[in-house]
Design a protein around this motif. Structure first.
Motif, PDB file in Angstrom:
ATOM      1  N   ASP A 139      -5.937   0.094 -14.046  1.00  0.00           N
ATOM      2  CA  ASP A 139      -5.143  -0.949 -13.334  1.00  0.00           C
ATOM      3  C   ASP A 139      -4.391  -1.880 -14.680  1.00  0.00           C
ATOM      4  O   ASP A 139      -4.941  -2.738 -15.059  1.00  0.00           O
ATOM      5  N   GLU A 140      -3.144  -1.550 -15.067  1.00  0.00           N
ATOM      6  CA  GLU A 140      -2.497  -1.818 -15.923  1.00  0.00           C
ATOM      7  C   GLU A 140      -1.314  -2.830 -15.633  1.00  0.00           C
ATOM      8  O   GLU A 140      -0.524  -3.521 -16.373  1.00  0.00           O
ATOM      9  N   PHE A 141      -1.528  -3.440 -14.321  1.00  0.00           N
ATOM     10  CA  PHE A 141      -0.282  -4.082 -13.686  1.00  0.00           C
ATOM     11  C   PHE A 141      -0.322  -5.539 -14.164  1.00  0.00           C
ATOM     12  O   PHE A 141      -1.516  -6.280 -14.295  1.00  0.00           O
ATOM     13  N   VAL A 142       0.711  -6.120 -14.726  1.00  0.00           N
ATOM     14  CA  VAL A 142       0.709  -7.565 -15.119  1.00  0.00           C
ATOM     15  C   VAL A 142       1.608  -8.243 -14.178  1.00  0.00           C
ATOM     16  O   VAL A 142       2.675  -8.042 -14.140  1.00  0.00           O
ATOM     17  N   LYS A 143       1.070  -9.318 -13.603  1.00  0.00           N
ATOM     18  CA  LYS A 143       1.802 -10.199 -12.678  1.00  0.00           C
ATOM     19  C   LYS A 143       2.982 -10.815 -13.072  1.00  0.00           C
ATOM     20  O   LYS A 143       3.023 -11.358 -14.435  1.00  0.00           O
ATOM     21  N   GLY A 144       4.124 -10.617 -12.456  1.00  0.00           N
ATOM     22  CA  GLY A 144       5.238 -11.141 -12.985  1.00  0.00           C
ATOM     23  C   GLY A 144       6.242 -10.225 -13.847  1.00  0.00           C
ATOM     24  O   GLY A 144       7.399 -10.733 -14.151  1.00  0.00           O
ATOM     25  N   ARG A 145       5.860  -9.176 -14.015  1.00  0.00           N
ATOM     26  CA  ARG A 145       6.534  -8.339 -14.587  1.00  0.00           C
ATOM     27  C   ARG A 145       6.697  -7.069 -14.008  1.00  0.00           C
ATOM     28  O   ARG A 145       5.562  -6.333 -13.723  1.00  0.00           O
ATOM     29  N   PRO A 146       7.708  -6.896 -13.366  1.00  0.00           N
ATOM     30  CA  PRO A 146       8.067  -5.726 -12.210  1.00  0.00           C
ATOM     31  C   PRO A 146       8.045  -4.490 -12.920  1.00  0.00           C
ATOM     32  O   PRO A 146       8.745  -4.209 -13.959  1.00  0.00           O
ATOM     33  N   ASP A 147       6.923  -3.762 -12.521  1.00  0.00           N
ATOM     34  CA  ASP A 147       6.685  -2.403 -13.477  1.00  0.00           C
ATOM     35  C   ASP A 147       6.378  -1.338 -12.471  1.00  0.00           C
ATOM     36  O   ASP A 147       5.284  -1.324 -12.202  1.00  0.00           O
ATOM     37  N   GLY A 148       7.402  -0.310 -12.009  1.00  0.00           N
ATOM     38  CA  GLY A 148       7.059   0.485 -11.024  1.00  0.00           C
ATOM     39  C   GLY A 148       5.918   1.461 -11.035  1.00  0.00           C
ATOM     40  O   GLY A 148       5.058   1.615 -10.381  1.00  0.00           O
ATOM     41  N   ASN A 151       2.542  -0.503 -10.545  1.00  0.00           N
ATOM     42  CA  ASN A 151       2.381  -1.275  -9.361  1.00  0.00           C
ATOM     43  C   ASN A 151       1.166  -0.948  -8.401  1.00  0.00           C
ATOM     44  O   ASN A 151       0.424  -1.402  -7.656  1.00  0.00           O
ATOM     45  N   GLY A 152       0.891   0.509  -8.482  1.00  0.00           N
ATOM     46  CA  GLY A 152      -0.056   0.925  -7.533  1.00  0.00           C
ATOM     47  C   GLY A 152      -1.599   0.798  -7.819  1.00  0.00           C
ATOM     48  O   GLY A 152      -2.462   0.889  -7.028  1.00  0.00           O
ATOM     49  N   GLY A 153      -1.771   0.388  -9.283  1.00  0.00           N
ATOM     50  CA  GLY A 153      -3.123   0.427  -9.599  1.00  0.00           C
ATOM     51  C   GLY A 153      -3.992   1.695  -9.633  1.00  0.00           C
ATOM     52  O   GLY A 153      -3.278   2.556  -9.768  1.00  0.00           O
ATOM     53  N   PHE A 154      -5.208   1.395  -8.735  1.00  0.00           N
ATOM     54  CA  PHE A 154      -5.826   2.819  -8.705  1.00  0.00           C
ATOM     55  C   PHE A 154      -5.149   3.601  -7.511  1.00  0.00           C
ATOM     56  O   PHE A 154      -5.028   2.821  -6.509  1.00  0.00           O
ATOM     57  N   PHE A 155      -4.861   4.894  -7.737  1.00  0.00           N
ATOM     58  CA  PHE A 155      -4.044   5.611  -6.605  1.00  0.00           C
ATOM     59  C   PHE A 155      -4.572   7.033  -6.685  1.00  0.00           C
ATOM     60  O   PHE A 155      -5.006   7.335  -7.555  1.00  0.00           O
ATOM     61  N   VAL A 156      -4.276   7.767  -5.661  1.00  0.00           N
ATOM     62  CA  VAL A 156      -4.295   9.184  -5.539  1.00  0.00           C
ATOM     63  C   VAL A 156      -3.148   9.670  -4.897  1.00  0.00           C
ATOM     64  O   VAL A 156      -2.757   9.094  -3.609  1.00  0.00           O
ATOM     65  N   TYR A 167       0.606   9.714  -0.542  1.00  0.00           N
ATOM     66  CA  TYR A 167       0.085   8.600  -1.522  1.00  0.00           C
ATOM     67  C   TYR A 167      -0.512   7.480  -0.989  1.00  0.00           C
ATOM     68  O   TYR A 167      -0.145   6.696  -0.136  1.00  0.00           O
ATOM     69  N   GLY A 168      -1.685   7.010  -1.676  1.00  0.00           N
ATOM     70  CA  GLY A 168      -2.348   5.810  -1.215  1.00  0.00           C
ATOM     71  C   GLY A 168      -2.747   5.221  -2.458  1.00  0.00           C
ATOM     72  O   GLY A 168      -3.201   5.720  -3.563  1.00  0.00           O
ATOM     73  N   SER A 169      -2.371   3.836  -2.554  1.00  0.00           N
ATOM     74  CA  SER A 169      -2.714   3.014  -3.808  1.00  0.00           C
ATOM     75  C   SER A 169      -3.456   1.672  -3.365  1.00  0.00           C
ATOM     76  O   SER A 169      -3.487   1.400  -2.405  1.00  0.00           O
ATOM     77  N   HIS A 170      -3.635   0.808  -4.618  1.00  0.00           N
ATOM     78  CA  HIS A 170      -4.256  -0.457  -4.589  1.00  0.00           C
ATOM     79  C   HIS A 170      -5.817  -0.144  -4.309  1.00  0.00           C
ATOM     80  O   HIS A 170      -6.594  -1.113  -4.079  1.00  0.00           O
ATOM     81  N   MET A 171      -6.228   1.125  -4.475  1.00  0.00           N
ATOM     82  CA  MET A 171      -7.777   1.272  -4.320  1.00  0.00           C
ATOM     83  C   MET A 171      -8.512   0.771  -5.186  1.00  0.00           C
ATOM     84  O   MET A 171      -8.063   0.309  -6.315  1.00  0.00           O
ATOM     85  N   THR A 196      -6.207  -3.454  -6.171  1.00  0.00           N
ATOM     86  CA  THR A 196      -5.672  -3.362  -7.763  1.00  0.00           C
ATOM     87  C   THR A 196      -4.134  -3.266  -7.888  1.00  0.00           C
ATOM     88  O   THR A 196      -3.361  -3.052  -6.715  1.00  0.00           O
ATOM     89  N   GLY A 197      -3.455  -3.340  -8.734  1.00  0.00           N
ATOM     90  CA  GLY A 197      -2.256  -3.255  -8.921  1.00  0.00           C
ATOM     91  C   GLY A 197      -1.675  -4.443  -8.435  1.00  0.00           C
ATOM     92  O   GLY A 197      -2.018  -5.746  -8.313  1.00  0.00           O
ATOM     93  N   ASN A 198      -0.033  -4.269  -7.832  1.00  0.00           N
ATOM     94  CA  ASN A 198       0.472  -5.423  -7.188  1.00  0.00           C
ATOM     95  C   ASN A 198       0.165  -5.372  -5.716  1.00  0.00           C
ATOM     96  O   ASN A 198       1.082  -5.253  -4.700  1.00  0.00           O
ATOM     97  N   ALA A 199      -1.075  -6.005  -5.420  1.00  0.00           N
ATOM     98  CA  ALA A 199      -1.353  -6.032  -4.210  1.00  0.00           C
ATOM     99  C   ALA A 199      -1.336  -7.552  -3.553  1.00  0.00           C
ATOM    100  O   ALA A 199      -1.965  -7.656  -2.464  1.00  0.00           O
ATOM    101  N   ASN A 200      -1.114  -8.428  -4.544  1.00  0.00           N
ATOM    102  CA  ASN A 200      -1.003  -9.907  -4.035  1.00  0.00           C
ATOM    103  C   ASN A 200      -2.381 -10.168  -3.575  1.00  0.00           C
ATOM    104  O   ASN A 200      -2.597 -11.298  -2.711  1.00  0.00           O
TER     105      ASN A 200
END
Length: 261
Positions: A139-148, A151-156, A167-171, A196-200
């Motif tokens: 999970d390398e998402f940094v809030k406030g920096r849109p980074d496609g 955004n998903g954090g942990f995903f498969v 595709y499933g993300s924010h796991m 995780t990721g950009n999940a608010n």
């Protein structure tokens, strides 16, 4: 008197000599006996009548009912039978997040996808048989920096046997053993719902359906290209609605577009 008697004796001798000659030559001296007549049941007769001679008839050959006797049938038999039209392949689909409470919206912001809201820790399942193509356990998402890409954090993501990518993300967790190249079955556990990721900071599974363009790395397509809600509606009711046709329509119209930024 003696002279006349000698004539009679002489004529008798001549007659006897003539009769002997005729018999020696094979000719009958009396009337020829009639041929025996067969009568059924008569003494000495056979139980079966002797066959009467039948007129000579040349029989014309009759066509055989066997398929091999007919040239056309034989020719058709030697040709391979036309193959029947192949039936469309059928696939098994499973709703990706079992349990309750679970909800999702028919729409999504900016692009076709959906968010499936459930408690963190709920299992995430493979929606169909297929092969894992991409996994993230960072999970390398940094809030406030849109980074496609992050955004998903942990995903498969996996490509189903139907050729569609799911595709499933924010796991919060990706199960051990779930790696690129691994075969999975419909309903097999992939990990847990998380944020995780950009999940608010909201527990949910971002779910996307797309063509397998580059299979890995093309996050702008992987995140979603076809609206998932109609298919989720079907799978939740154990239906078999397939997104194959919709994904084919998208690909025909758009190909595999480049990243937006």
């Amino acid at each position: 008197m003696q002279r006349g008697g000698n004539r009679v004796s002489s004529m008798a001798g001549v007659a006897m000599t003539l009769a002997a000659t005729l018999m020696a030559s094979g000719c009958a001296t009396g009337p020829e006996p009639a041929a025996p007549v067969w009568q059924a049941g008569s003494p000495g007769s056979s139980a079966i009548a002797p066959p009467s001679p039948s007129p000579s008839v040349t029989a014309s050959p009759t066509p055989s009912s066997s398929p091999s006797a007919s040239p056309s049938a034989s020719a058709s038999a030697s040709k391979p039978a036309p193959s029947k039209s192949a039936k469309p392949a059928t696939y098994t689909y499973v709703f990706p997040v079992p349990g309750s409470p679970v909800s999702y919206h028919p729409t999504h912001s900016a692009y076709p996808a959906t968010d499936i809201f459930a408690n963190c820790g709920n299992p995430v399942l493979a929606v169909t048989d297929g092969t894992v193509v991409e996994v993230s356990r960072k999970d390398e998402f940094v809030k406030g920096r849109p980074d496609g890409p992050l955004n998903g954090g942990f995903f498969v993501s996996l490509v189903g046997d139907d050729g569609v990518r799911y595709y499933g993300s924010h796991m919060s967790l990706v199960d051990s053993g779930i790696e690129p190249g691994v075969r999975v079955r419909a309903g097999q556990r992939l990990g847990n719902v998380g944020k995780t990721g950009n999940a608010n900071n909201v527990c949910h599974l971002h779910f996307g359906i797309s063509p397998a363009c580059a299979e890995a790395g093309d996050w702008w397509i992987r995140r979603g290209a076809v609206w998932p809600a109609p298919f989720l509606d079907s799978w939740r009711e154990q239906g078999g609605a397939s997104p194959v046709a919709k994904v084919a329509e998208y690909t025909q119209a758009n190909g595999c577009p480049k990243a937006p930024y």
